[in-house]
Write a protein that holds these residues in place. Structure first.
Motif, short mmCIF file in Angstrom:
data_model
loop_
_atom_site.label_atom_id
_atom_site.label_comp_id
_atom_site.label_asym_id
_atom_site.label_seq_id
_atom_site.Cartn_x
_atom_site.Cartn_y
_atom_site.Cartn_z
N GLN A 42 0.82 -1.21 0.00
CA GLN A 42 0.00 0.00 0.00
C GLN A 42 0.86 1.26 0.00
O GLN A 42 0.54 2.23 -0.71
N ARG A 43 1.93 1.27 0.78
CA ARG A 43 2.80 2.46 0.81
C ARG A 43 3.33 2.76 -0.59
O ARG A 43 3.38 3.92 -1.01
N ILE A 44 3.74 1.73 -1.30
CA ILE A 44 4.29 1.92 -2.65
C ILE A 44 3.23 2.49 -3.58
O ILE A 44 3.48 3.46 -4.32
N ILE A 45 2.04 1.93 -3.56
CA ILE A 45 0.99 2.35 -4.50
C ILE A 45 0.54 3.77 -4.20
O ILE A 45 0.41 4.61 -5.11
N VAL A 46 0.29 4.06 -2.94
CA VAL A 46 -0.20 5.40 -2.58
C VAL A 46 0.84 6.46 -2.92
O VAL A 46 0.51 7.53 -3.47
N LYS A 47 2.10 6.17 -2.66
CA LYS A 47 3.16 7.12 -3.01
C LYS A 47 3.21 7.35 -4.52
O LYS A 47 3.36 8.49 -4.98
N ARG A 48 3.06 6.28 -5.30
CA ARG A 48 3.09 6.43 -6.76
C ARG A 48 1.88 7.24 -7.25
O ARG A 48 2.02 8.10 -8.13
N LEU A 49 0.71 6.99 -6.68
CA LEU A 49 -0.48 7.74 -7.09
C LEU A 49 -0.34 9.22 -6.74
O LEU A 49 -0.80 10.09 -7.49
N GLU A 50 0.29 9.51 -5.62
CA GLU A 50 0.51 10.92 -5.24
C GLU A 50 1.39 11.63 -6.25
O GLU A 50 1.28 12.84 -6.44
N THR A 51 2.26 10.88 -6.91
CA THR A 51 3.13 11.46 -7.93
C THR A 51 2.43 11.55 -9.28
O THR A 51 2.51 12.58 -9.96
N VAL A 52 1.75 10.48 -9.66
CA VAL A 52 1.12 10.40 -10.99
C VAL A 52 -0.13 11.26 -11.08
O VAL A 52 -0.40 11.90 -12.11
N ASP A 53 -0.92 11.30 -10.00
CA ASP A 53 -2.23 11.97 -10.03
C ASP A 53 -2.47 12.64 -8.68
O ASP A 53 -3.36 12.24 -7.93
N ASP A 111 -3.84 15.27 -7.51
CA ASP A 111 -5.06 15.98 -7.16
C ASP A 111 -6.26 15.06 -6.94
O ASP A 111 -7.35 15.55 -6.62
N THR A 112 -6.07 13.75 -7.12
CA THR A 112 -7.19 12.82 -7.00
C THR A 112 -7.09 12.05 -5.70
O THR A 112 -6.04 11.46 -5.40
N PRO A 113 -8.14 12.04 -4.89
CA PRO A 113 -8.08 11.32 -3.61
C PRO A 113 -7.99 9.81 -3.80
O PRO A 113 -8.36 9.27 -4.84
N VAL A 114 -7.49 9.15 -2.76
CA VAL A 114 -7.28 7.70 -2.78
C VAL A 114 -7.97 7.08 -1.58
O VAL A 114 -7.83 7.55 -0.45
#
Length: 248
Positions: A43-54, A56-59
């Motif tokens: 989860q840490r890996i995915i959330v960190k990547r989403l924070e970089t890629v997108d 402005d979109t909540p997770v």
């Protein structure tokens, strides 16, 4: 966007496999479901990547808690993440656990990635490009499915952990004859229906939105003309899902 999400899923899968090879400490959450360090690392890996890629979109991720509905009721776009779907399968070491990442827009999963790290199998889908599969790092190829013909005995894919007599009764009430049953873990069941390896996937027990969103995307966009109908809605006040049948 899709390639970035696939990369995140693969990286999370590599982290999971580091725990998969040895003894894994298992914790029990308040809902009595299992939790391991592999879930948290992925989860840490995915959330960190989403924070970089997108950014402005909540997770919403399984192990992070769910914001109050008052905070998210007006969301029109958000990510749903199950970093390790099938923790029981992970603990049993049967390889049928997945990394699930989905993007929801206006209540529809418009992008989904389902990755089986132990088998290096990837399923993915987008609203624009349909559903795809790749194996062991090979080229992606399109997968297709048709709605099940209930006038014939059907091949049913079932959970390894959640089969029940209640499910059998539900199918009988729908006039569905089971010709063959196949057991599978995690959201792999959605994908087997999406690629035509099974006709339907019924489920009586509870699931959460993050359990189903990525697999739902693969199923919906595996149709040849427009999306398949789906029983799921997203960003409900309560993220639990009721009983469902995929493939009809």
């Amino acid at each position: 966007m899709l390639d970035s999400i696939i990369s995140a899923a693969r990286e999370a899968g590599e982290a999971i496999l580091q725990y998969y090879q040895g003894e894994t400490e298992v914790y029990t959450k308040e809902d009595q479901t299992p939790l391991t360090q592999a879930d948290l690392a992925a989860q840490r890996i995915i959330v960190k990547r989403l924070e970089t890629v997108d950014p402005d979109t909540p997770v919403i991720a399984e192990e992070s808690g769910v914001p109050d509905f008052g905070e998210r009721k007006d969301w029109t776009r958000f990510w749903l993440v199950d970093p390790l779907d099938g923790t029981k399968e992970f603990i049993k070491k049967n390889g049928e656990f997945t990394v699930n990442i989905a993007l929801i827009e206006e209540g529809v999963p418009v992008l989904g990635v389902v990755y089986l790290p132990a088998k290096e199998i990837l399923y993915c889908a987008t609203r624009e490009e349909g559903a795809w599969k790749s194996e062991k790092g090979g080229r992606r190829y399109r997968i297709h499915s048709q709605k099940a013909d209930t006038s014939k005995p059907l091949k049913v894919v079932e959970s390894r952990s959640h089969r029940s007599e209640e499910q059998d009764h539900m199918l009988a009430e729908r006039g569905i004859t089971v010709g063959e049953s196949v057991a599978a873990g995690s959201s792999l069941k959605f994908c087997l229906v999406a690629e035509g390896a099974a006709d339907i996937y019924p489920r009586m027990g509870p699931t959460m939105e993050w359990d189903v969103a990525a697999g739902d995307a693969v199923w919906r966009w595996s149709a040849d003309n427009g999306p398949h109908d789906s029983p799921f809605t997203y960003n409900k006040p309560d993220l639990r899902n009721g009983p469902f049948i995929i493939g009809l």
